[in-house]
Scaffold this motif. Structure first.
Motif, mmCIF file in Angstrom:
data_model
loop_
_atom_site.group_PDB
_atom_site.id
_atom_site.type_symbol
_atom_site.label_atom_id
_atom_site.label_comp_id
_atom_site.label_asym_id
_atom_site.label_seq_id
_atom_site.Cartn_x
_atom_site.Cartn_y
_atom_site.Cartn_z
ATOM 1 N N THR A 1 0.805 -1.221 0.000
ATOM 2 C CA THR A 1 0.000 0.000 0.000
ATOM 3 C C THR A 1 0.837 1.269 0.000
ATOM 4 O O THR A 1 0.335 2.328 -0.388
ATOM 5 C CB THR A 1 -0.915 0.040 1.230
ATOM 6 O OG1 THR A 1 -0.121 0.122 2.419
ATOM 7 C CG2 THR A 1 -1.797 -1.207 1.294
ATOM 8 N N LYS B 1 1.726 2.712 2.671
ATOM 9 C CA LYS B 1 1.282 3.478 3.837
ATOM 10 C C LYS B 1 1.937 2.935 5.097
ATOM 11 O O LYS B 1 2.327 1.770 5.173
ATOM 12 C CB LYS B 1 -0.243 3.422 3.969
ATOM 13 C CG LYS B 1 -0.976 4.052 2.794
ATOM 14 C CD LYS B 1 -2.487 4.077 3.026
ATOM 15 C CE LYS B 1 -3.208 4.681 1.829
ATOM 16 N NZ LYS B 1 -2.835 6.087 1.615
ATOM 17 N N MET C 1 -7.716 -0.831 7.936
ATOM 18 C CA MET C 1 -8.126 -0.152 6.705
ATOM 19 C C MET C 1 -8.225 -1.137 5.543
ATOM 20 O O MET C 1 -9.198 -1.150 4.784
ATOM 21 C CB MET C 1 -7.116 0.943 6.368
ATOM 22 C CG MET C 1 -7.480 1.756 5.126
ATOM 23 S SD MET C 1 -6.096 2.702 4.459
ATOM 24 C CE MET C 1 -5.169 1.391 3.667
ATOM 25 N N VAL C 2 -7.201 -1.989 5.383
ATOM 26 C CA VAL C 2 -7.197 -2.943 4.273
ATOM 27 C C VAL C 2 -8.291 -3.978 4.462
ATOM 28 O O VAL C 2 -8.979 -4.358 3.512
ATOM 29 C CB VAL C 2 -5.817 -3.623 4.157
ATOM 30 C CG1 VAL C 2 -5.837 -4.686 3.068
ATOM 31 C CG2 VAL C 2 -4.744 -2.596 3.861
ATOM 32 N N ALA D 1 -11.526 -2.470 3.462
ATOM 33 C CA ALA D 1 -11.625 -2.345 2.006
ATOM 34 C C ALA D 1 -11.917 -3.689 1.356
ATOM 35 O O ALA D 1 -12.674 -3.776 0.383
ATOM 36 C CB ALA D 1 -10.333 -1.755 1.451
ATOM 37 N N VAL E 1 -10.586 -3.684 -2.361
ATOM 38 C CA VAL E 1 -9.227 -3.850 -1.832
ATOM 39 C C VAL E 1 -8.174 -3.410 -2.839
ATOM 40 O O VAL E 1 -7.087 -2.958 -2.469
ATOM 41 C CB VAL E 1 -9.000 -5.324 -1.422
ATOM 42 C CG1 VAL E 1 -9.014 -6.239 -2.627
ATOM 43 C CG2 VAL E 1 -7.691 -5.474 -0.654
ATOM 44 N N GLU F 1 -8.096 -0.812 -4.480
ATOM 45 C CA GLU F 1 -7.826 0.613 -4.315
ATOM 46 C C GLU F 1 -6.724 0.879 -3.292
ATOM 47 O O GLU F 1 -6.181 1.981 -3.236
ATOM 48 C CB GLU F 1 -9.107 1.332 -3.892
ATOM 49 C CG GLU F 1 -10.239 1.254 -4.919
ATOM 50 C CD GLU F 1 -11.514 1.895 -4.400
ATOM 51 O OE1 GLU F 1 -11.463 2.551 -3.331
ATOM 52 O OE2 GLU F 1 -12.564 1.744 -5.042
ATOM 53 N N CYS F 2 -6.409 -0.137 -2.473
ATOM 54 C CA CYS F 2 -5.412 0.053 -1.425
ATOM 55 C C CYS F 2 -3.975 -0.010 -1.955
ATOM 56 O O CYS F 2 -3.046 0.391 -1.265
ATOM 57 C CB CYS F 2 -5.583 -1.003 -0.331
ATOM 58 S SG CYS F 2 -7.133 -0.874 0.571
#
Length: 978
Positions: free
Chosen positions: A891, A893, A909-910, A913, A919, A921-922
């Motif tokens: 990601t 991040k 967050m993942v 998603a 997912v 989009e991560c």
């Protein structure tokens, strides 16, 4: 007489009973005479029993009904009342396709597309005599198509199995299904060659086998497919030449052979395809020149020869292609100039001739035509930008990429007339002069790149008018002045790069209002003043480089700035804070100034009593302040003397380090207070030449929970990393310390940082390690070392290599305890090397709270069992940290990110998603779609499994390695990671 009457009455009752019985039996007899109704109901009910219907789409299917003709998704022939069509597209159905369909003997169309059906294809489904259309696309069907599937295909005309997981060879029996007109097997895992008799299907109109693993040459005989309208073999492994016979398929309108290994020159017979409107040969190995006869294919709307080895000049006959909308000849070896005849291509919308060796001036017709996308980057075009842009009024351009050429002169103010422009890149040219203020009129522009030119002047205030701007790159110019406050109006800005200019003044608070900012680089300018504290509130920051300026004061506290890299703030002597390893001075009250000319009595006697009282108090305060100042001065002097004493002691201690020859673990002969014991596990270097590194901050590489790391070079030129342990009070006795270190010294793996030796005194312990030159994974992900970011392939290799290193440690019963991206180093070949393994074994007792305090920088990586005394710490805590690391790498991040009003945990967050079906989009946005979803999504799922709250639910690292290898090279029939 009475008996006779009684008899008649009984006969009447008996007749009535017989009539009632007949009325009851007749419907059953009628139904038995129409068995077809029951067959269709039975078949569909059996089909329903084999599938799951989470949205209740099939609730109207009732087994008690006499006919299914009113059921959802069912159509019947009005004459025979038999089921003729079954269309269940997008019903979210799952499960297997059962044998119930074989009861539908009058079925003409079967469509189960866009569901979640799994399993193999029912072998006899193609043998329904009436079936014309079979669509099972966009499901999860797997396995091979049975070899005899098409032997008795009835009247089948259309078949689509696209976007499944089917594998194996395409059966040769396909050639015997003579009624087929449309075949779509795209986006599966088919391999092998095409059936040799594929072109014997005389009625074939459309063939789509794209996005598979098919190989070999196109079989001979294509000239026999006279009805062929469309052929798509893209994204396979086909090779050889395109057969000449393709020109005999005069009805061909669509040809896609992209992303294969076709070679040779273009077959001349292509010129016969006067109806062809789409020709895509992208990413092959075609050679030679583009022939003049290309102009004979006058119906062409899309012509893509990009990423091949074509050479020579572009033929002027391209100007005959007046229907042409897309022309892409990028990444070839074309030379010469753009043909003037191209002005006749009135319908051209997209023009990409980038990455060639074309030269000459920029033609003005580019700005006069209806072009929307133009890419002429990395060529040898030259000349002034002024005159072509002067004709840009009314232009419909949306994308203009003229980067990496030799354009000169100023950017014309008429650039503001390109009102539809969304992407503008003029980077890496020789442009001079100021940025025109008309740039602010480009309201739709979201990407502006003017970097690496010779632009001067200030950044215009009008830049704030570019309200849609996402990315602004102005680095490596000669811009001066301040960062304009109007930048705050560019509220969508995510990237702001203005490094290596001559900007001065303060960083405006306006920058802190750009809440979408992710990457900021203001380095190598002349910026001054302090940083706005509000910058700490930016929620999405990934990088913020302010190095090599004249900034001063304290760094903002909180958010991204709690973990900012020292490399991002270096070169600002007056900055203070933990990132620059410099404490900020305390805020003291202004000093009290006493009047040296005041007399003791005369003055005070002439003042009112209340004023005299205040002066006495003021004098006492002044004396206290002076006394405090004196104490501070004495303390500073004392600390300085002690510091010099400590440095000299450490220098003496390091200077006497010697290495005696002997066995594998050699010992120095002296162990007095001023000497220590040095052990090198191999070789015979002189370590003393690197002693200065321990006292030189410039050689410091970083600091962790167990100590600081320095780089030094031995006398033989061999660089090493030295870890100076700062947990002396917790380190075991010398005997225990040496026993544990020697065990770690024997651990060898390509993905582990090698321990080369150690040094021991009661007050100083050093670990001598392999020096890895590429920096940490953390810096590569979050700071983009060298201006680059990791590709997907590099990220996957790092994940796999890290997994292998941990699996090796666990085989040796060594738990790492401190997995995080800053402990994974990248060597010069891009391979990961995990460091700091096993250091917890140097502590006198493995107390999880002591250990937690030592690795508190690993926030977000620590397994939940660290917080529970009753749960045993095992290798599964490494698996948890590895799972977090996987998500961080994919990601881009951090494990924990601090927002303005919230804290975002990466795992949560993942996982959220994934549950919402987004997912993909991560994945790190910097990859911009340049990643295989079939690898990235399973890798993220694996990361989530590794971060399970329950240790027993996490896989072993050996299993993780196997799963990763299957994701990269899935075996035949292997299911995707669920």
């Amino acid at each position: 007489m009475l008996a006779l009457l009684r008899m008649k009455r009984q006969l009447s009752l008996l007749s009535l009973l017989l009539l009632l019985l007949l009325l009851a039996v007749i419907p059953a007899v009628v139904r038995s005479l129409s068995p077809s109704l029951n067959d269709d109901v039975l078949g569909l009910i059996v089909l329903k029993a084999d599938i799951q219907d989470p949205k209740g789409k099939l609730v109207s299917w009732n087994e008690d009904d006499d006919s299914p003709c009113n059921w959802v998704g069912v159509k019947c022939n009005p004459r025979s009342n038999r089921v003729s069509e079954l269309n269940l597209d997008g019903f979210s159905l799952s499960g297997h396709i059962g044998r119930g369909l074989l009861q539908l003997q009058s079925l003409r169309k079967l469509s189960l597309a866009k569901n979640n059906l799994t399993g193999t294809i029912t072998p006899n489904i193609a043998r329904l005599d009436s079936l014309r259309v079979l669509d099972l696309s966009e499901n999860g069907l797997s396995g091979a198509i049975p070899e005899d599937f098409f032997r008795q295909c009835g009247s089948l005309r259309v078949i689509s199995l696209a976007k499944n997981k089917l594998s194996g060879k395409i059966p040769d029996s396909l050639s015997s299904c003579s009624t087929l007109a449309s075949i779509n097997f795209s986006s599966n895992k088919f391999s092998g060659s095409l059936p040799s008799g594929i072109w014997s299907l005389n009625g074939l109109r459309s063939l789509d086998l794209s996005d598979n693993s098919l190989e070999g040459e196109i079989p001979k005989g294509i000239e026999g497919s006279n009805n062929l309208r469309a052929i798509n073999l893209g994204k396979n492994q086909f090779s050889g030449k395109v057969p000449d016979g393709i020109g005999s398929c005069l009805l061909l309108r669509f040809i896609d052979l992209s992303e294969n290994s076709f070679s040779g020159t273009l077959p001349e017979t292509l010129q016969k395809l006067s109806l062809c409107n789409y020709l895509n040969l992208h990413m092959n190995s075609f050679t030679g020149e583009v022939p003049d006869w290309i102009g004979e294919m006058k119906s062409l709307e899309t012509l893509d020869f990009s990423s091949n080895s074509f050479s020579g000049q572009l033929p002027s006959s391209i100007g005959n292609l007046q229907s042409l909308k897309v022309l892409n000849f990028a990444a070839n070896g074309f030379t010469g100039t753009l043909p003037e005849s191209m002005v006749n291509c009135k319908n051209l919308v997209v023009l990409d001739l980038s990455h060639n060796s074309l030269k000459g001036d920029l033609p003005a017709w580019i700005f006069k035509s209806g072009l929307q996308e133009v890419s002429l980057s990395e060529k040898k075009l030259s000349g002034s930008m002024n005159s072509p842009l002067a004709s840009s009024v009314g232009s419909s351009l949306e994308i203009l990429d003229l980067s990496h050429n030799a354009f000169s002169g100023e950017i014309a103010s008429s650039v503001g007339a390109l009102r539809s422009l969304q992407f503008l890149s003029l980077s890496k040219n020789f442009l001079v002069g100021p940025i025109p203020v008309s740039i602010g009129e480009l309201k739709a522009l979201n990407n502006l790149d003017l970097s690496e030119n010779q632009l001067n002047g200030s950044i215009p205030l009008e830049i704030g008018g570019v309200v849609s701007l996402n990315e602004l790159r102005l680095e490596k110019n000669f811009l001066w002045g301040q960062v304009p406050t109007s930048i705050e109006h560019c509220s969508s800005l995510t990237t702001l790069i203005v490094s290596q200019n001559r900007l001065s003044g303060y960083i405006p608070i306006a920058v802190a209002k750009l809440t979408n900012l992710q990457n900021v680089d203001l380095s190598f300018n002349n910026l001054s003043g302090s940083l706005p504290k509000q910058l700490a509130n930016l929620p999405h920051l990934l990088t913020f480089n302010i190095s090599h300026n004249n900034l001063q004061g304290e760094l903002p506290a909180g958010g991204f700035f709690n973990t900012i890299s020292p490399f991002s703030v270096t070169g600002n002597p007056s900055l203070c804070g933990s990132a620059v390893n410099k404490s900020c001075p305390a805020v003291l009250p202004k000093p009290i100034v006493l009047n040296p000319n005041s007399s003791s009595d005369s003055t005070s006697s002439s003042l009112p009593p209340n004023i005299v009282h205040k002066r006495i108090i003021l004098s006492i305060s002044a004396l206290i302040a002076i006394g405090a100042a004196a104490v501070i001065v004495v303390g500073v002097i004392a600390i300085t003397v002690l510091n010099l004493h400590v440095r000299s002691s450490a220098a003496r201690s390091a200077a006497v380090l010697t290495l005696s020859a002997g066995d594998e673990f050699s010992h120095s002969p002296t162990t007095d207070a001023n000497s220590g014991k040095l052990v090198m596990f191999s070789g015979d270097p002189d370590f003393s030449t690197g002693a200065h590194a321990l006292l030189n901050k410039d050689c410091e590489l970083g600091r962790g929970g167990f100590g600081a790391v320095y780089r030094t070079v031995l006398r033989d030129g061999h660089p090493v990393a030295i870890k100076k342990l700062t947990v002396s009070s917790l380190v075991k006795s010398q005997e225990d310390f040496e026993r544990e270190v020697k065990k770690l010294g024997k651990v060898r793996h390509p993905n582990l940082v090698a321990l080369e030796g150690y040094y021991w005194t009661p007050s100083l312990q050093l670990l001598i390690c392999e020096f890895v030159s590429g920096g940490s994974l953390h810096k590569h992900i979050h700071e983009g070392l060298g201006g680059n970011f990791l590709s997907w392939n590099e990220r996957f290799n790092i994940i796999l290599g890290t997994a292998k290193s941990l699996a090796h440690l666990h085989q040796l019963n060594i738990i790492h305890y401190n997995i995080k991206s800053s402990n994974v180093l990248i060597d010069s070949t891009g391979e990961p090397k995990v460091g700091d393994f096993g250091l917890a074994r140097l502590l006198p007792m493995l107390d999880r709270y002591v250990l937690s305090s030592k690795i508190q920088s690993a926030l977000g990586y620590m397994a939940p069992e660290f917080a529970c005394r009753t749960v045993k710490i095992t290798e599964k805590c490494d698996v948890y940290g590895f799972g977090v690391l996987v998500l961080e790498v994919v990601t881009g991040k951090r494990p924990v990110e601090y927002m303005e009003d919230d804290v975002v945990v990466l795992c949560d967050m993942v996982r959220g998603a994934l549950e919402e079906g987004r997912v993909e989009e991560c994945v790190d946005g910097r990859l911009q779609g340049n990643f295989p979803a079939e690898e990235a999504i399973p890798v993220m799922k694996l990361g989530l499994i590794c971060t399970s709250q329950v240790p027993s639910n996490r896989p072993d690292m050996g299993e993780v390695v196997n799963i990763l290898e299957l994701i990269r090279c899935p075996s035949e029939g292997q299911e995707e990671l669920e």
